[in-house]
Write a protein that holds these residues in place. Sequence first.
Motif, PDB file in Angstrom:
ATOM      1  N   LYS A  83       0.812  -1.223   0.000  1.00 61.02           N
ATOM      2  CA  LYS A  83       0.000   0.000   0.000  1.00 61.02           C
ATOM      3  C   LYS A  83       0.844   1.272   0.000  1.00 61.02           C
ATOM      4  CE  LYS A  83      -4.351  -0.791   1.724  1.00 61.02           C
ATOM      5  NZ  LYS A  83      -5.419  -0.986   2.649  1.00 61.02           N
TER       6      LYS A  83
ATOM      7  N   VAL B 224      -6.804   7.686   9.603  1.00 65.65           N
ATOM      8  CA  VAL B 224      -6.923   6.244   9.393  1.00 65.65           C
ATOM      9  C   VAL B 224      -5.504   5.718   9.183  1.00 65.65           C
ATOM     10  CG1 VAL B 224      -8.031   4.455   8.005  1.00 65.65           C
ATOM     11  CG2 VAL B 224      -9.142   6.672   8.272  1.00 65.65           C
TER      12      VAL B 224
ATOM     13  N   LYS C 147      -3.035   2.523   8.084  1.00 65.56           N
ATOM     14  CA  LYS C 147      -3.137   1.296   7.281  1.00 65.56           C
ATOM     15  C   LYS C 147      -1.793   0.598   7.165  1.00 65.56           C
ATOM     16  CE  LYS C 147      -7.042   3.007   4.637  1.00 65.56           C
ATOM     17  NZ  LYS C 147      -7.661   3.232   3.331  1.00 65.56           N
TER      18      LYS C 147
ATOM     19  N   ARG D  65      -8.967  -5.706   7.798  1.00 62.70           N
ATOM     20  CA  ARG D  65      -7.862  -6.015   8.718  1.00 62.70           C
ATOM     21  C   ARG D  65      -6.658  -5.228   8.236  1.00 62.70           C
ATOM     22  NH1 ARG D  65      -9.508 -12.086   7.938  1.00 62.70           N
ATOM     23  NH2 ARG D  65     -11.624 -11.395   8.149  1.00 62.70           N
TER      24      ARG D  65
ATOM     25  N   VAL E 123      -6.442  -2.099   8.940  1.00 62.30           N
ATOM     26  CA  VAL E 123      -6.917  -0.711   8.879  1.00 62.30           C
ATOM     27  C   VAL E 123      -7.407  -0.315  10.272  1.00 62.30           C
ATOM     28  CG1 VAL E 123      -8.657   0.849   7.901  1.00 62.30           C
ATOM     29  CG2 VAL E 123      -7.623  -0.915   6.469  1.00 62.30           C
TER      30      VAL E 123
ATOM     31  N   GLU F 124      -5.900  10.853   5.854  1.00 63.97           N
ATOM     32  CA  GLU F 124      -7.010  11.620   6.415  1.00 63.97           C
ATOM     33  C   GLU F 124      -8.268  10.753   6.452  1.00 63.97           C
ATOM     34  OE1 GLU F 124      -8.538  14.757   3.844  1.00 63.97           O
ATOM     35  OE2 GLU F 124      -7.611  13.782   2.125  1.00 63.97           O
ATOM     36  N   SER F 125      -9.076  10.960   7.470  1.00 61.96           N
ATOM     37  CA  SER F 125     -10.365  10.288   7.542  1.00 61.96           C
ATOM     38  C   SER F 125     -11.357  11.132   6.747  1.00 61.96           C
ATOM     39  CB  SER F 125     -10.788  10.181   9.001  1.00 61.96           C
ATOM     40  OG  SER F 125     -12.066   9.616   9.058  1.00 61.96           O
ATOM     41  N   LEU F 126     -11.963  10.525   5.752  1.00 66.05           N
ATOM     42  CA  LEU F 126     -12.815  11.280   4.839  1.00 66.05           C
ATOM     43  C   LEU F 126     -14.279  11.172   5.224  1.00 66.05           C
ATOM     44  CD1 LEU F 126     -11.110   9.790   1.692  1.00 66.05           C
ATOM     45  CD2 LEU F 126     -10.985  12.207   2.317  1.00 66.05           C
TER      46      LEU F 126
ATOM     47  N   LEU G   5     -17.442  10.348   3.600  1.00 59.76           N
ATOM     48  CA  LEU G   5     -17.749   9.714   2.318  1.00 59.76           C
ATOM     49  C   LEU G   5     -19.201   9.947   1.923  1.00 59.76           C
ATOM     50  CD1 LEU G   5     -16.010   6.237   2.883  1.00 59.76           C
ATOM     51  CD2 LEU G   5     -15.050   8.319   1.880  1.00 59.76           C
TER      52      LEU G   5
ATOM     53  N   GLN H 237     -20.043  -0.940   2.235  1.00 61.19           N
ATOM     54  CA  GLN H 237     -19.117  -1.589   3.172  1.00 61.19           C
ATOM     55  C   GLN H 237     -19.713  -1.572   4.565  1.00 61.19           C
ATOM     56  OE1 GLN H 237     -15.964  -2.443   1.806  1.00 61.19           O
ATOM     57  NE2 GLN H 237     -16.670  -1.573  -0.128  1.00 61.19           N
TER      58      GLN H 237
ATOM     59  N   PHE I 266     -13.429   6.187  -3.328  1.00 59.98           N
ATOM     60  CA  PHE I 266     -14.263   6.940  -2.401  1.00 59.98           C
ATOM     61  C   PHE I 266     -14.959   8.038  -3.190  1.00 59.98           C
ATOM     62  CE2 PHE I 266     -10.626   6.032   0.696  1.00 59.98           C
ATOM     63  CZ  PHE I 266     -11.296   4.997   1.333  1.00 59.98           C
TER      64      PHE I 266
ATOM     65  N   GLU J 111      -8.180   1.839  -3.133  1.00 61.01           N
ATOM     66  CA  GLU J 111      -7.427   0.596  -3.167  1.00 61.01           C
ATOM     67  C   GLU J 111      -7.478   0.004  -4.563  1.00 61.01           C
ATOM     68  OE1 GLU J 111      -5.223  -1.073  -2.115  1.00 61.01           O
ATOM     69  OE2 GLU J 111      -5.832  -2.145  -0.316  1.00 61.01           O
TER      70      GLU J 111
HETATM   71  P1  ADP Z   1      -9.035  -3.283   2.951  1.00 61.61           P
HETATM   72  O1  ADP Z   1      -7.909  -3.080   2.013  1.00 61.61           O
HETATM   73  O2  ADP Z   1      -8.723  -4.145   4.133  1.00 61.61           O
HETATM   74  O3  ADP Z   1     -10.328  -3.671   2.264  1.00 61.61           O
HETATM   75  P2  ADP Z   1      -9.640  -0.487   2.917  1.00 61.61           P
HETATM   76  O4  ADP Z   1      -8.439   0.361   2.920  1.00 61.61           O
HETATM   77  O5  ADP Z   1     -10.332  -0.728   1.622  1.00 61.61           O
HETATM   78  O6  ADP Z   1      -9.316  -1.879   3.620  1.00 61.61           O
HETATM   79  O7  ADP Z   1     -10.676   0.099   3.961  1.00 61.61           O
HETATM   80  C1  ADP Z   1     -11.885  -0.589   4.271  1.00 61.61           C
HETATM   81  C2  ADP Z   1     -13.033   0.405   4.371  1.00 61.61           C
HETATM   82  O8  ADP Z   1     -12.761   1.365   5.407  1.00 61.61           O
HETATM   83  C3  ADP Z   1     -13.254   1.247   3.135  1.00 61.61           C
HETATM   84  O9  ADP Z   1     -14.017   0.582   2.184  1.00 61.61           O
HETATM   85  C4  ADP Z   1     -13.983   2.461   3.729  1.00 61.61           C
HETATM   86  O10 ADP Z   1     -15.333   2.155   3.986  1.00 61.61           O
HETATM   87  C5  ADP Z   1     -13.256   2.641   5.039  1.00 61.61           C
HETATM   88  N1  ADP Z   1     -12.116   3.602   4.880  1.00 61.61           N
HETATM   89  C6  ADP Z   1     -10.842   3.272   4.540  1.00 61.61           C
HETATM   90  N2  ADP Z   1     -10.058   4.374   4.490  1.00 61.61           N
HETATM   91  C7  ADP Z   1     -10.853   5.422   4.801  1.00 61.61           C
HETATM   92  C8  ADP Z   1     -10.636   6.848   4.901  1.00 61.61           C
HETATM   93  N3  ADP Z   1      -9.437   7.388   4.674  1.00 61.61           N
HETATM   94  N4  ADP Z   1     -11.691   7.619   5.238  1.00 61.61           N
HETATM   95  C9  ADP Z   1     -12.920   7.082   5.468  1.00 61.61           C
HETATM   96  N5  ADP Z   1     -13.185   5.762   5.386  1.00 61.61           N
HETATM   97  C10 ADP Z   1     -12.173   4.932   5.055  1.00 61.61           C
END
Ligand code: ADP
Length: 385
Positions: free
Chosen positions: A111, A151, A153, A162, A164, A188-190, A192, A218, A260, A270
């Motif tokens: 990532k 957030v 990761k 997992r 995250v 940043e936490s967005l 959505l 999700q 997003f 992703e």
């Molecule tokens: P994974 O790769 O394990 O599937 P993701 O990075 O796709 O994990 O994150 C899983 C979910 O978490 C996303 O689909 C979204 O709903 C939420 N999420 C992840 N990053 C953010 C972020 N920066 N801001 C808001 N929600 C997030």
Amino acid sequence: MSCVSVVPHGSALSRVGVVGGGQLARLLGEAERPGITVTVLAGADEPATATCDEVVVGDARDDAALRTLAERVDVITFDHELVDLEQLARLEAEGVLLRPGPGALRAAVDKSYQRRLFADAGLPLPRFVVVDSPRDAGLTTFLDTVDAAPVVKAARGGYDGRGVVFSTGRDDARAAVERFGASVVVEESLTLRGEVAQLLVRGADGDVVTYPLVTTVQRDGQCAEVRYPCDTGHDDEAAALAVRIAELVDAVGVLAVELFVTDAGLLINEVALRPHNTGHWTIEGARTSQFANHLAAVTGRPLGPTTPTAAHVVMVNVTGGPQPPPPGWSRTAPRTGVAIHDYAKAWRPERKIGHVTAWGDDAAATRVRAWREARRAGTASWEDE
Ligand code: ADP
């Protein structure tokens, strides 16, 4: 019920090896694949062993097992990201054909590499920083620029949420960085407006087809539901982004881009370089499934049409409820316009054990049909009925 067959031609390859034997490889084995044999490198009782032609029993990172697979097939592809890229690069240098290749796979496996690569290419991303320690000066600077708790990761090995952490504040974010170790992505936490997924297939010759954009829902970091058509707009923008990414990383086969939807437009979440959960709806819902098109791409066959087969298609993941599903849950004669896919995995609460796809003319009725079947198998009800 993929209606379009993949037509063998000229110099197309015919023996495909798949590293991994999970549900994706299982569904790949079920795809219409005239003239193509599928051999999986998997554990002896993994889901794909029932649908593929041959099994090489072993681990995805076992050198001897990988070499045995390479001897038996013309091209190797992947159903997960838990691979050793250096090992794959050595095999490629020795002449083993890997599609996608390890250079492309890196964007899905790592990532932090992915975020930097995409940022350098000017692709739209959440604001982020990559750090190796909670004491990195860059982390403090970044935390000063974001309003909400970020957030965090892990660079590698995360899936279904997992890896995250939605931190509760600066200290919590720092603790998560410490736990994840090196190359941690802090973003940043967005807020959505929604989430969408763009699926694309790129042939070995660079030819590209895109599937229609879908809405994804999700829950607890896991994909619960996928809906066609997408209700957020942005279709052309998403397809153009996916094409840019596919060319940037030199993808071959399926590329899934999770996006997003924010007030500022689309931001990339992703990518995956393999058939993807957000593309399962294409088995019944598109003229060529993502699985048939992935096999076409990696074997050098022409890609099939991606046109939807119905006005509305809804896919719901069947996740284990508090009790095991009723015996034979997936064998009950399905209603018209519904298909049930059982991955033949042992039940565990919240484990993905299958999926249901419903299709039809009416959006609400299609959704109800899909959820009804998923709930019958024990899936917790999430939707806002
Ligand atoms: P994974 O790769 O394990 O599937 P993701 O990075 O796709 O994990 O994150 C899983 C979910 O978490 C996303 O689909 C979204 O709903 C939420 N999420 C992840 N990053 C953010 C972020 N920066 N801001 C808001 N929600 C997030």
